[in-house]
Design a protein around this motif. Structure first.
Motif, PDB file in Angstrom:
ATOM      1  N   THR A   1      -0.033  19.275  14.916  1.00  0.00           N
ATOM      2  CA  THR A   1      -0.926  20.042  15.783  1.00  0.00           C
ATOM      3  C   THR A   1      -2.028  19.134  16.321  1.00  0.00           C
ATOM      4  O   THR A   1      -2.339  19.142  17.513  1.00  0.00           O
ATOM      5  CB  THR A   1      -1.554  21.222  15.043  1.00  0.00           C
ATOM      6  OG1 THR A   1      -0.599  21.828  14.178  1.00  0.00           O
ATOM      7  CG2 THR A   1      -2.106  22.247  16.008  1.00  0.00           C
ATOM      8  N   ALA A   2      -2.628  18.360  15.421  1.00  0.00           N
ATOM      9  CA  ALA A   2      -3.709  17.456  15.826  1.00  0.00           C
ATOM     10  C   ALA A   2      -3.217  16.434  16.847  1.00  0.00           C
ATOM     11  O   ALA A   2      -3.967  16.028  17.745  1.00  0.00           O
ATOM     12  CB  ALA A   2      -4.284  16.751  14.598  1.00  0.00           C
ATOM     13  N   LEU A   3      -1.957  16.025  16.734  1.00  0.00           N
ATOM     14  CA  LEU A   3      -1.405  15.017  17.639  1.00  0.00           C
ATOM     15  C   LEU A   3      -1.453  15.468  19.090  1.00  0.00           C
ATOM     16  O   LEU A   3      -1.738  14.677  19.994  1.00  0.00           O
ATOM     17  CB  LEU A   3       0.040  14.709  17.223  1.00  0.00           C
ATOM     18  CG  LEU A   3       0.770  13.607  17.986  1.00  0.00           C
ATOM     19  CD1 LEU A   3       0.084  12.263  17.790  1.00  0.00           C
ATOM     20  CD2 LEU A   3       2.224  13.538  17.531  1.00  0.00           C
ATOM     21  N   VAL A   4      -1.201  16.745  19.357  1.00  0.00           N
ATOM     22  CA  VAL A   4      -1.172  17.244  20.742  1.00  0.00           C
ATOM     23  C   VAL A   4      -2.474  17.913  21.161  1.00  0.00           C
ATOM     24  O   VAL A   4      -2.719  18.115  22.350  1.00  0.00           O
ATOM     25  CB  VAL A   4      -0.009  18.242  20.938  1.00  0.00           C
ATOM     26  CG1 VAL A   4       1.322  17.583  20.587  1.00  0.00           C
ATOM     27  CG2 VAL A   4      -0.195  19.514  20.122  1.00  0.00           C
TER      28      VAL A   4
ATOM     29  N   VAL B   1       7.199  15.770  20.492  1.00  0.00           N
ATOM     30  CA  VAL B   1       6.781  14.371  20.550  1.00  0.00           C
ATOM     31  C   VAL B   1       7.797  13.549  19.772  1.00  0.00           C
ATOM     32  O   VAL B   1       7.948  13.715  18.560  1.00  0.00           O
ATOM     33  CB  VAL B   1       5.370  14.192  19.968  1.00  0.00           C
ATOM     34  CG1 VAL B   1       4.977  12.714  19.989  1.00  0.00           C
ATOM     35  CG2 VAL B   1       4.355  15.021  20.757  1.00  0.00           C
ATOM     36  N   HIS B   2       8.488  12.654  20.465  1.00  0.00           N
ATOM     37  CA  HIS B   2       9.520  11.841  19.813  1.00  0.00           C
ATOM     38  C   HIS B   2       9.084  10.404  19.576  1.00  0.00           C
ATOM     39  O   HIS B   2       9.700   9.678  18.808  1.00  0.00           O
ATOM     40  CB  HIS B   2      10.826  11.870  20.621  1.00  0.00           C
ATOM     41  CG  HIS B   2      10.696  11.361  22.030  1.00  0.00           C
ATOM     42  ND1 HIS B   2      10.723  10.023  22.343  1.00  0.00           N
ATOM     43  CD2 HIS B   2      10.539  12.019  23.209  1.00  0.00           C
ATOM     44  CE1 HIS B   2      10.584   9.871  23.652  1.00  0.00           C
ATOM     45  NE2 HIS B   2      10.462  11.070  24.200  1.00  0.00           N
ATOM     46  N   ASP B   3       7.995   9.972  20.242  1.00  0.00           N
ATOM     47  CA  ASP B   3       7.445   8.636  20.013  1.00  0.00           C
ATOM     48  C   ASP B   3       5.924   8.752  20.070  1.00  0.00           C
ATOM     49  O   ASP B   3       5.317   8.649  21.128  1.00  0.00           O
ATOM     50  CB  ASP B   3       7.951   7.652  21.063  1.00  0.00           C
ATOM     51  CG  ASP B   3       7.401   6.240  20.862  1.00  0.00           C
ATOM     52  OD1 ASP B   3       6.672   6.021  19.864  1.00  0.00           O
ATOM     53  OD2 ASP B   3       7.678   5.363  21.706  1.00  0.00           O
ATOM     54  N   ARG B   4       5.328   8.964  18.925  1.00  0.00           N
ATOM     55  CA  ARG B   4       3.893   9.241  18.897  1.00  0.00           C
ATOM     56  C   ARG B   4       3.047   8.031  19.237  1.00  0.00           C
ATOM     57  O   ARG B   4       1.876   8.175  19.593  1.00  0.00           O
ATOM     58  CB  ARG B   4       3.492   9.824  17.544  1.00  0.00           C
ATOM     59  CG  ARG B   4       3.758   8.935  16.361  1.00  0.00           C
ATOM     60  CD  ARG B   4       3.521   9.670  15.060  1.00  0.00           C
ATOM     61  NE  ARG B   4       3.741   8.799  13.904  1.00  0.00           N
ATOM     62  CZ  ARG B   4       3.591   9.174  12.651  1.00  0.00           C
ATOM     63  NH1 ARG B   4       3.213  10.415  12.374  1.00  0.00           N
ATOM     64  NH2 ARG B   4       3.798   8.328  11.657  1.00  0.00           N
ATOM     65  N   THR B   5       3.591   6.822  19.125  1.00  0.00           N
ATOM     66  CA  THR B   5       2.795   5.638  19.458  1.00  0.00           C
ATOM     67  C   THR B   5       2.609   5.489  20.965  1.00  0.00           C
ATOM     68  O   THR B   5       1.605   4.939  21.417  1.00  0.00           O
ATOM     69  CB  THR B   5       3.422   4.356  18.890  1.00  0.00           C
ATOM     70  OG1 THR B   5       4.742   4.193  19.423  1.00  0.00           O
ATOM     71  CG2 THR B   5       3.498   4.422  17.364  1.00  0.00           C
ATOM     72  N   SER B   6       3.560   5.971  21.751  1.00  0.00           N
ATOM     73  CA  SER B   6       3.419   5.883  23.207  1.00  0.00           C
ATOM     74  C   SER B   6       2.903   7.178  23.826  1.00  0.00           C
ATOM     75  O   SER B   6       2.519   7.198  25.001  1.00  0.00           O
ATOM     76  CB  SER B   6       4.763   5.517  23.848  1.00  0.00           C
ATOM     77  OG  SER B   6       5.717   6.547  23.645  1.00  0.00           O
TER      78      SER B   6
END
Length: 417
Positions: free
Chosen positions: A264-267, A339-344
């Protein structure tokens, strides 16, 4: 914005004041082989026998995220330890034990588990909050709350307000650091303009700040507070800027009811912008801020968003029925972010792209009548550009100079590599 001499002095002084606890061990944490477990500011404070708090009467600003690695609340741990004089607790939005929903708090009460007086800080600031600190009788205010990494997540402004109030009340202030769950790699998004300041943004920082709470405290003290507080930061060890939360080895506790997971925090720094629209931001579902939608939306939106080929993320046509908040009990259509690549992945660019494509693909799109989107983005610029037909790149390009200026300031307050 430029880095002030006062800011540099405040940053250096605050780190030095904590002695070994705030030294650079965290900077040099080696991640060769398997990553060492992160030790939070509280972990290091307790391991040192609370020497930093010796002889002090302590008030703790915290919520359910203030826990140890074995998921005991730090209030319960400190209350049961004769080496520390914990005299009061200060609860933010959602409350100290977390019983209140968004926009609520627990009020003034005595904690049933410890008997400690609990004071309500939510929506209190300035002299009113300083008076609460004075009433409590403590001489040192300690802050220990997990942040989510976005400017509009209110706990960092609870930190700001408490620092300001502690300075007014003549109290010492200590920040126990915890990880930024979405890394501390970069600052992203528009920078708040002061005329749009609210509790979802007091001062000109970027939408995704890429800092820890201790770093933010140093920034606030050095750049924004009219009267700096006597500040000490207790850093983590074992954390580096590129670490997502699952690399820390720490247990995740939802910082608020609609922040259930680190995903959740990621988005959140991007999709929370939908609070400023008539679309659901997924509150009332098991995937808040990952599910977005409204009545009348079909696969067209997901197709338009996927056509942009945004890095690190795909969008699935989704249908859901929120149990509360917007569209309660109604089945609505929209998208789910994957999200499949959180670094990009760039959450802010993604949020803007979703606003642009939602407005273009759904005739029912509207901003909230109070222009709440301006408070979330920090100015009227995003709203007016999207209304004028700007595409994602044009909106993002518009804030680059202010973001570059903030990044220069931010650099002087970073504590970790």
């Amino acid at each position: 914005m430029s880095l002030s001499r006062r800011g540099l002095l405040a940053a250096g002084g605050a780190v030095g004041a904590a002695g070994a606890l705030a030294a650079g061990a965290s900077h040099a944490a080696a991640h060769s082989g398997s990553a060492p477990a992160v030790r939070t500011g509280f972990d290091r404070l307790a391991a040192d026998g609370y020497r930093l708090l010796s002889g002090r009467s302590i008030g703790l600003v915290t919520n359910p995220t203030g826990i140890t690695r074995d998921v005991r609340h730090v209030v319960d741990v400190m209350h049961g330890d004769d080496r520390v004089d914990l005299a009061a607790v200060f609860g933010p939005e959602h409350g100290f034990r977390g019983t209140a929903q968004a926009g609520g708090s627990e009020g003034r009460h005595d904690d049933p588990a410890t008997g400690l007086p609990v004071y309500d800080t939510y929506l209190k600031s300035g002299q009113a909050l300083a008076d609460i600190f004075t009433e409590s009788g403590v001489d040192t205010v300690v802050f220990d709350i997990q942040d989510a990494g976005a400017r509009f997540y209110t706990y960092i402004w609870t930190l700001y307000d408490c620092m300001e109030a502690a300075a007014l009340a003549g109290k010492r202030f200590v920040v126990l650091d915890r990880p930024n769950p979405v890394t501390g790699r970069a600052a992203l998004g528009p920078v708040l303009q002061r005329e749009f300041a609210t509790f979802v943004g007091r001062e000109p920082i970027s939408q995704a700040h890429g800092m820890t709470v201790a770093e933010l405290a140093l920034l606030f003290n050095g750049e924004f507070l009219a009267e700096p507080v006597e500040l000490t930061t207790v850093t983590m060890s074992g954390w580096r800027r590129a670490d997502f939360f699952d690399a820390t080895g720490l247990p995740w506790v939802p910082p608020s009811p609609n922040m259930p997971t680190p995903d959740t925090a990621l988005v959140y720094a991007g999709t929370c912008l939908f609070e400023g629209t008539n679309l659901s931001e997924g509150r009332g579902t098991t995937r808040p801020f990952e599910l977005l939608g409204a009545e009348g939306i079909d696969r067209t939106w997901a197709e338009a968003a996927n056509a942009l080929e945004l890095p690190g993320v795909r969008f699935r046509e989704a249908y859901f029925a929120p149990t509360f908040s917007k569209f309660q009990g109604k089945t609505i259509g929209g998208v789910q972010l994957h999200v499949h690549d959180r670094t990009s992945f760039d959450p802010v660019r993604t949020g803007i792209a979703l606003l642009v494509t939602a407005k273009r693909s759904w005739s029912g799109f509207a901003w909230r009548p109070d222009n709440w989107i301006d408070k979330l983005t920090g100015s009227a610029q995003v709203r007016t550009l999207i209304d004028a037909g700007a595409d994602t790149d044009e909106v993002v390009d518009a804030w680059q100079s202010e973001l570059a200026a903030f990044r220069r300031v931010r650099r002087g307050y970073l504590l970790y590599r």
